[in-house]
Motif scaffolding. Structure first.
Motif, short mmCIF file in Angstrom:
data_model
loop_
_atom_site.label_atom_id
_atom_site.label_comp_id
_atom_site.label_asym_id
_atom_site.label_seq_id
_atom_site.Cartn_x
_atom_site.Cartn_y
_atom_site.Cartn_z
N UNK A 216 -11.01 24.00 25.65
CA UNK A 216 -9.72 23.98 26.61
C UNK A 216 -8.67 23.00 25.72
N UNK A 217 -9.38 22.04 24.99
CA UNK A 217 -8.53 21.07 24.42
C UNK A 217 -8.20 21.47 22.96
N UNK A 218 -9.13 22.08 22.34
CA UNK A 218 -8.74 22.43 20.75
C UNK A 218 -8.27 23.92 20.83
N UNK A 219 -8.58 24.83 21.46
CA UNK A 219 -8.17 26.09 21.47
C UNK A 219 -6.98 26.58 22.19
N UNK A 220 -7.03 25.96 23.50
CA UNK A 220 -6.07 26.51 24.55
C UNK A 220 -5.01 25.38 24.74
N UNK A 221 -5.16 24.16 24.24
CA UNK A 221 -4.35 23.08 24.29
C UNK A 221 -3.95 22.75 25.87
N UNK A 222 -4.91 22.75 26.73
CA UNK A 222 -4.66 22.50 28.10
C UNK A 222 -5.28 21.18 28.64
#
Length: 578
Positions: free
Chosen positions: A164-170
């Motif tokens: 979520x943090x590193x790939x989708x930036x949410x």
């Protein structure tokens, strides 16, 4: 609570200790060449038990997936001779029974090694002991890192946060992993529909593998296992440093290192299951180190002495906020430490307004700093969010609404098995989660009141660490949401309280923690449906042994204390705080 009192022996400064510590002069005891050989054999036996657990761990049924690690399969060759089926009665639980038996043997080797280390030995042998400790923990941890089996799926939850943090930036606190069903890891994350339940510091750590790894199960599991193993090695060093700053002898420091490094449960939950509890404990141990160092330097009355430990403890809260009761104990300690001149100097016990003003200033500054640290940690995740959404991010998860491996869960399972008992208002009352939350809050408040009485008698760091240990023991015994790896917290606190035999309550809590760390493993055994419909009985195998160990140590303390007084102690006798 655990203030050390001098013994009636001639005391001289010990050259290997800090200037605030003194030790009795014991006779030089050398045990010859058999002692290192015995410890070496225990090391080999311990590693062999860990090696044999690889095959049972691999055979345990997992409904989600099966890891494929080539090196781990090679390790499993050594234990493939273990029977896959112990009989028709235990067909589904054979691997669990074998694992529990082997980990029990590992505990036996662990206890025997601790007994050998505790013996009076020469200084030259302690170096051999530490080599065995570091070698044993490194090899055992490496075995678990490449073991193709898991007892917990938390590493996949961490992987979801990482994606979520590193790939989708949410924001994981407000966006769930299930919103990205095309991600290959979503089917393996059992908490994919739940917001993040950990603190912001751990989320930042979780983000790092996401920038480096491909979205495969093995890569994420091994990555978090390696992180947990490195943290475990760091914590072993921190344990030794805390005991060193407390003025403990080299023998006690070595014993503390072994009790933490070789602990089978901690090794299992770090190097195999990759839990973040060891990372949280890192900051707790760092706080213990900083407050001990501040006391030794006489800086606890100054902000530069008492604020850094508070910062370390708040960082632990920003990993898992379940450790928050430890912060409450530390704030209470600071309050009575600020009132200390009046408490010691006044025969009537009256406190002047100036001392209360100083205490209010210390407590106010500490609370403000703690609040600022919490806000700085969460601010990047809370920006632009409403207060209701922020509160919901803490409460809309199973850990805040249900019960697991606890007295609450036992009551719920009992009512499911015997629904006619739901007419009983007592059972129905005890099946509500909110009731157990209130029980926890009241127990913590009551304990803080009792701790205030102890701090009025002693404001030493030794008393602080002992009260922290007792607090977390109480919390884990009555919490409605409990898992085996939570016991890591009290084991880490217990080993930095060495030597423990000089105080009845500390001695009893010390053995409660060690016994709890073994009995909690029964959850892995009985959660494989070994008890059938009577699964609610699992909680008794978990809680009864540590409570029994506590009561046994409490009521036999006087006898063991008298037997200790007949011999010459090698432990340092700490001078009373100035």
């Amino acid at each position: 609570m655990c203030e050390y009192k001098p013994v009636t022996e001639t005391l001289v400064p010990s050259p290997g200790l800090r200037t605030s510590a003194y030790s009795a002069v014991p006779p030089v005891v050398e045990t010859g060449g058999r002692w290192p050989v015995g410890l070496g054999l225990c090391t080999l036996a311990f590693l062999f038990c860990i090696l044999l657990t690889v095959t049972p761990l691999t055979r345990m049924p997992d409904p989600l997936f099966h890891l494929h690690i080539a090196w781990g399969s090679l390790l499993g060759v050594a234990s493939q001779w273990l029977p896959a089926n112990l009989g028709p009665t235990y067909q589904k639980s054979s691997a669990s029974i074998e694992f529990f038996c082997l980990i029990s043997l590992a505990f036996l080797c662990y206890c025997l090694s601790a007994f050998l280390v505790r013996r009076r030995v020469g200084e030259r042998q302690l170096l051999t002991v530490r080599v065995c400790i570091w070698l044993g923990v490194t090899l055992a941890g490496a075995m678990y890192v490449i073991t193709p089996g898991l007892l917990s799926h938390d590493t996949l939850v961490y992987a979801g946060y990482s994606r979520l943090l590193a790939v989708y930036h949410v924001n994981p606190y407000f966006v769930v992993f299930a919103n990205f069903p095309h991600d290959p890891l979503v089917p393996f994350d059992q908490w994919s529909q739940v917001n993040a339940v950990y603190g912001p510091i751990w989320l930042l750590v979780c983000a790092l593998p996401g920038f480096l790894l491909k979205p495969t199960l093995v890569s994420y599991v091994v990555a978090f296992r390696l992180i947990a193993l490195l943290v475990h090695l760091l914590n072993t060093w921190l344990v030794a440093r805390v005991l060193y700053e407390r003025g403990c002898s080299r023998g006690t420091r070595t014993l503390g290192m072994l009790l933490y490094a070789w602990h089978p449960l901690i090794l299992l939950e770090s190097a195999l299951n990759g839990h973040n509890d060891g990372f949280m404990l890192t900051f707790v141990l760092l706080g213990a180190l900083l407050v001990t160092r501040a006391e030794r330097r006489g800086e606890l009355a100054r902000a530069r002495g008492y604020l850094p430990p508070l910062g370390a403890l708040m960082l632990a809260v920003l990993v898992k906020f379940a450790i928050l009761p430890v912060v409450a104990v530390y704030l209470l300690f600071l309050l009575f430490r600020a009132l200390r001149p009046t408490l010691e100097g006044s025969s009537t016990g009256q406190m002047s307004r100036s001392n209360w003003r100083v205490a209010a200033w210390v407590l106010g500054c500490s609370c403000l700093v703690a609040l600022l640290i919490a806000l700085l940690g969460y601010a990047p995740f809370w920006a632009g969010r409403s207060l209701g959404a922020i509160i919901g991010s803490f409460t809309n998860n199973p850990a805040s609404q249900y019960g697991e491996n606890s007295l609450l869960r036992a009551v719920v399972n009992w009512l499911h098995l015997y629904p006619q008992q739901q007419a009983n208002p007592v059972w129905l009352f005890l099946s509500w989660r909110r009731v157990w939350d209130i029980i926890n809050y009241l127990a913590i408040i009551l304990y803080l009141v009792l701790a205030a009485g102890q701090f009025k008698k002693s404001q030493s760091v030794s008393a602080l660490l002992a009260i922290m240990l007792a607090m977390m023991c109480l919390v884990l015994l009555i919490t409605p949401w409990f898992f085996t790896w939570y016991v890591t917290w009290i084991v880490g606190l217990a080993v930095v309280c060495l030597p423990a035999r000089r105080n009845r309550a500390l001695w009893s809590c010390f053995f409660l923690a060690l016994t709890f760390s073994y009995s909690a493993l029964s959850l892995y055994l009985f959660n494989q449906n070994l008890l059938g419909p009577n699964g609610y009985l699992t909680i008794f195998s978990d809680l009864v042994p540590p409570l029994g160990a506590f009561l046994l140590c409490w009521y036999t303390y006087g006898r063991s204390r008298r037997s200790l007084a007949t011999g010459v102690s090698q432990e340092p006798v700490l001078a009373p705080p100035p």
